[in-house]
Design a protein around this motif. Sequence first.
Motif, mmCIF file in Angstrom:
data_model
loop_
_atom_site.group_PDB
_atom_site.id
_atom_site.type_symbol
_atom_site.label_atom_id
_atom_site.label_comp_id
_atom_site.label_asym_id
_atom_site.label_seq_id
_atom_site.Cartn_x
_atom_site.Cartn_y
_atom_site.Cartn_z
ATOM 1 N N ARG A 228 0.737 -1.293 0.246
ATOM 2 C CA ARG A 228 -0.409 -0.221 -0.136
ATOM 3 C C ARG A 228 1.078 1.170 -0.047
ATOM 4 N NH1 ARG A 228 -3.574 -1.210 5.054
ATOM 5 N NH2 ARG A 228 -1.380 -2.267 5.889
ATOM 6 N N SER B 223 3.780 1.569 -1.499
ATOM 7 C CA SER B 223 4.268 1.772 -2.871
ATOM 8 C C SER B 223 2.762 2.574 -4.124
ATOM 9 C CB SER B 223 4.566 0.576 -3.653
ATOM 10 O OG SER B 223 3.666 0.203 -4.052
ATOM 11 N N LYS B 224 1.245 2.397 -3.700
ATOM 12 C CA LYS B 224 0.073 3.070 -4.832
ATOM 13 C C LYS B 224 0.223 4.550 -4.409
ATOM 14 C CE LYS B 224 -2.354 -1.246 -3.842
ATOM 15 N NZ LYS B 224 -3.086 -1.615 -3.370
ATOM 16 N N LYS B 225 -0.185 4.853 -6.074
ATOM 17 C CA LYS B 225 -0.021 6.766 -5.881
ATOM 18 C C LYS B 225 -1.473 6.828 -5.334
ATOM 19 C CE LYS B 225 -0.479 10.132 -9.255
ATOM 20 N NZ LYS B 225 0.280 10.213 -10.967
ATOM 21 N N ASN C 147 -5.062 5.803 0.742
ATOM 22 C CA ASN C 147 -3.857 6.601 -0.546
ATOM 23 C C ASN C 147 -4.945 7.250 -0.988
ATOM 24 O OD1 ASN C 147 -3.209 2.932 -0.090
ATOM 25 N ND2 ASN C 147 -1.565 4.027 -1.189
#
Length: 64
Positions: free
Chosen positions: A13, A15-17, A55
Amino acid sequence: MAVLKLVEYPDIRLSKKSVPVPEITPEIKSLAADMIETMYATNGIGLAAPQIGHNINMTVVDVT
């Protein structure tokens, strides 16, 4: 308010945009309050929403 569980590396999570917050809602205000409480409980000076599993582009900071 609540102390939230931190997400730690190498959790995917992180590394998610993240996406923008489209509107300041009561839920976003509540999340911000929880993030501040979590930041103080972990002796931090800042906390980003992805660090607690959300996010979205949101950060709390206290540099005093």
